[in-house]
Design a protein around this motif. Sequence first.
Motif, mmCIF file in Angstrom:
data_model
loop_
_atom_site.group_PDB
_atom_site.id
_atom_site.type_symbol
_atom_site.label_atom_id
_atom_site.label_comp_id
_atom_site.label_asym_id
_atom_site.label_seq_id
_atom_site.Cartn_x
_atom_site.Cartn_y
_atom_site.Cartn_z
ATOM 1 N N LEU A 1 11.505 -3.640 -12.951
ATOM 2 C CA LEU A 1 11.655 -2.748 -11.809
ATOM 3 C C LEU A 1 10.376 -2.724 -10.974
ATOM 4 O O LEU A 1 10.431 -2.738 -9.748
ATOM 5 C CB LEU A 1 11.997 -1.333 -12.276
ATOM 6 N N GLY A 2 9.230 -2.721 -11.622
ATOM 7 C CA GLY A 2 7.961 -2.752 -10.903
ATOM 8 C C GLY A 2 7.802 -4.009 -10.069
ATOM 9 O O GLY A 2 7.342 -3.953 -8.922
ATOM 10 N N PHE A 3 8.177 -5.150 -10.635
ATOM 11 C CA PHE A 3 8.096 -6.399 -9.878
ATOM 12 C C PHE A 3 9.062 -6.385 -8.694
ATOM 13 O O PHE A 3 8.732 -6.869 -7.608
ATOM 14 C CB PHE A 3 8.386 -7.609 -10.764
ATOM 15 N N CYS A 4 10.243 -5.828 -8.895
ATOM 16 C CA CYS A 4 11.204 -5.736 -7.791
ATOM 17 C C CYS A 4 10.705 -4.799 -6.697
ATOM 18 O O CYS A 4 10.836 -5.093 -5.511
ATOM 19 C CB CYS A 4 12.555 -5.267 -8.307
ATOM 20 N N LEU A 5 10.121 -3.670 -7.092
ATOM 21 C CA LEU A 5 9.580 -2.732 -6.099
ATOM 22 C C LEU A 5 8.420 -3.338 -5.333
ATOM 23 O O LEU A 5 8.225 -3.044 -4.161
ATOM 24 C CB LEU A 5 9.134 -1.439 -6.776
ATOM 25 N N ALA A 6 7.643 -4.188 -5.985
ATOM 26 C CA ALA A 6 6.494 -4.805 -5.322
ATOM 27 C C ALA A 6 6.915 -5.750 -4.208
ATOM 28 O O ALA A 6 6.140 -6.009 -3.284
ATOM 29 C CB ALA A 6 5.648 -5.555 -6.340
ATOM 30 N N SER A 7 8.131 -6.242 -4.263
ATOM 31 C CA SER A 7 8.581 -7.179 -3.237
ATOM 32 C C SER A 7 9.419 -6.507 -2.150
ATOM 33 O O SER A 7 9.955 -7.185 -1.282
ATOM 34 C CB SER A 7 9.377 -8.312 -3.880
ATOM 35 N N THR A 8 9.540 -5.185 -2.184
ATOM 36 C CA THR A 8 10.321 -4.483 -1.173
ATOM 37 C C THR A 8 9.421 -3.929 -0.085
ATOM 38 O O THR A 8 8.197 -4.024 -0.150
ATOM 39 C CB THR A 8 11.107 -3.309 -1.806
ATOM 40 N N SER A 9 10.038 -3.311 0.897
ATOM 41 C CA SER A 9 9.269 -2.697 1.978
ATOM 42 C C SER A 9 8.627 -1.384 1.539
ATOM 43 O O SER A 9 7.812 -0.816 2.267
ATOM 44 C CB SER A 9 10.183 -2.446 3.181
ATOM 45 N N LEU A 10 8.972 -0.890 0.361
ATOM 46 C CA LEU A 10 8.363 0.328 -0.165
ATOM 47 C C LEU A 10 6.990 0.079 -0.794
ATOM 48 O O LEU A 10 6.270 1.031 -1.081
ATOM 49 C CB LEU A 10 9.266 0.964 -1.223
ATOM 50 N N ALA A 11 6.641 -1.171 -1.012
ATOM 51 C CA ALA A 11 5.383 -1.496 -1.693
ATOM 52 C C ALA A 11 4.154 -0.897 -1.007
ATOM 53 O O ALA A 11 3.300 -0.314 -1.686
ATOM 54 C CB ALA A 11 5.243 -3.002 -1.856
ATOM 55 N N PRO A 12 4.003 -0.996 0.322
ATOM 56 C CA PRO A 12 2.822 -0.385 0.951
ATOM 57 C C PRO A 12 2.775 1.137 0.788
ATOM 58 O O PRO A 12 1.704 1.709 0.583
ATOM 59 C CB PRO A 12 2.956 -0.766 2.427
ATOM 60 N N THR A 13 3.939 1.776 0.833
ATOM 61 C CA THR A 13 3.989 3.225 0.656
ATOM 62 C C THR A 13 3.590 3.612 -0.759
ATOM 63 O O THR A 13 2.817 4.555 -0.968
ATOM 64 C CB THR A 13 5.400 3.753 0.968
ATOM 65 N N ILE A 14 4.101 2.897 -1.735
ATOM 66 C CA ILE A 14 3.758 3.157 -3.131
ATOM 67 C C ILE A 14 2.270 2.919 -3.349
ATOM 68 O O ILE A 14 1.587 3.719 -4.001
ATOM 69 C CB ILE A 14 4.614 2.280 -4.071
ATOM 70 N N HIS A 15 1.752 1.852 -2.781
ATOM 71 C CA HIS A 15 0.332 1.530 -2.927
ATOM 72 C C HIS A 15 -0.544 2.614 -2.304
ATOM 73 O O HIS A 15 -1.511 3.072 -2.931
ATOM 74 C CB HIS A 15 0.024 0.177 -2.299
ATOM 75 N N SER A 16 -0.213 3.045 -1.111
ATOM 76 C CA SER A 16 -1.032 4.074 -0.458
ATOM 77 C C SER A 16 -0.950 5.401 -1.208
ATOM 78 O O SER A 16 -1.934 6.134 -1.284
ATOM 79 C CB SER A 16 -0.622 4.242 0.998
ATOM 80 N N THR A 17 0.204 5.714 -1.786
ATOM 81 C CA THR A 17 0.342 6.931 -2.575
ATOM 82 C C THR A 17 -0.534 6.872 -3.825
ATOM 83 O O THR A 17 -1.209 7.843 -4.173
ATOM 84 C CB THR A 17 1.814 7.150 -2.973
ATOM 85 N N LEU A 18 -0.536 5.718 -4.494
ATOM 86 C CA LEU A 18 -1.371 5.566 -5.680
ATOM 87 C C LEU A 18 -2.853 5.629 -5.337
ATOM 88 O O LEU A 18 -3.648 6.227 -6.074
ATOM 89 C CB LEU A 18 -1.050 4.245 -6.398
ATOM 90 N N VAL A 19 -3.242 5.035 -4.220
ATOM 91 C CA VAL A 19 -4.642 5.088 -3.795
ATOM 92 C C VAL A 19 -5.042 6.521 -3.462
ATOM 93 O O VAL A 19 -6.126 6.976 -3.853
ATOM 94 C CB VAL A 19 -4.881 4.141 -2.603
ATOM 95 N N SER A 20 -4.177 7.249 -2.781
ATOM 96 C CA SER A 20 -4.462 8.648 -2.456
ATOM 97 C C SER A 20 -4.583 9.495 -3.718
ATOM 98 O O SER A 20 -5.473 10.344 -3.819
ATOM 99 C CB SER A 20 -3.367 9.222 -1.567
#
Length: 64
Positions: free
Chosen positions: A35-54
């Motif tokens: 699921l993580g690999f699939c999420l990384a290839s979607t358009s949600l990846a930048p949002t997830i990344h910015s949330t984790l960085v925040s």
Amino acid sequence: MVISVSVVLLLALLAMMLMRNHALKPSHAVLCVLLGFCLASTSLAPTIHSTLVSAADLVSTLRP
């Protein structure tokens, strides 16, 4: 890059602890990884990344 490696190690440690306590089966852990690999290839990846960085920035500002 350091934050993502830290998050991966933290999540891997958490998954190993859950598997050790029989709260998470190995098949469920594999499903979570896929699921993580699939999420990384979607358009949600930048949002997830910015949330984790925040979240990491917020945690790093906390003092015990």
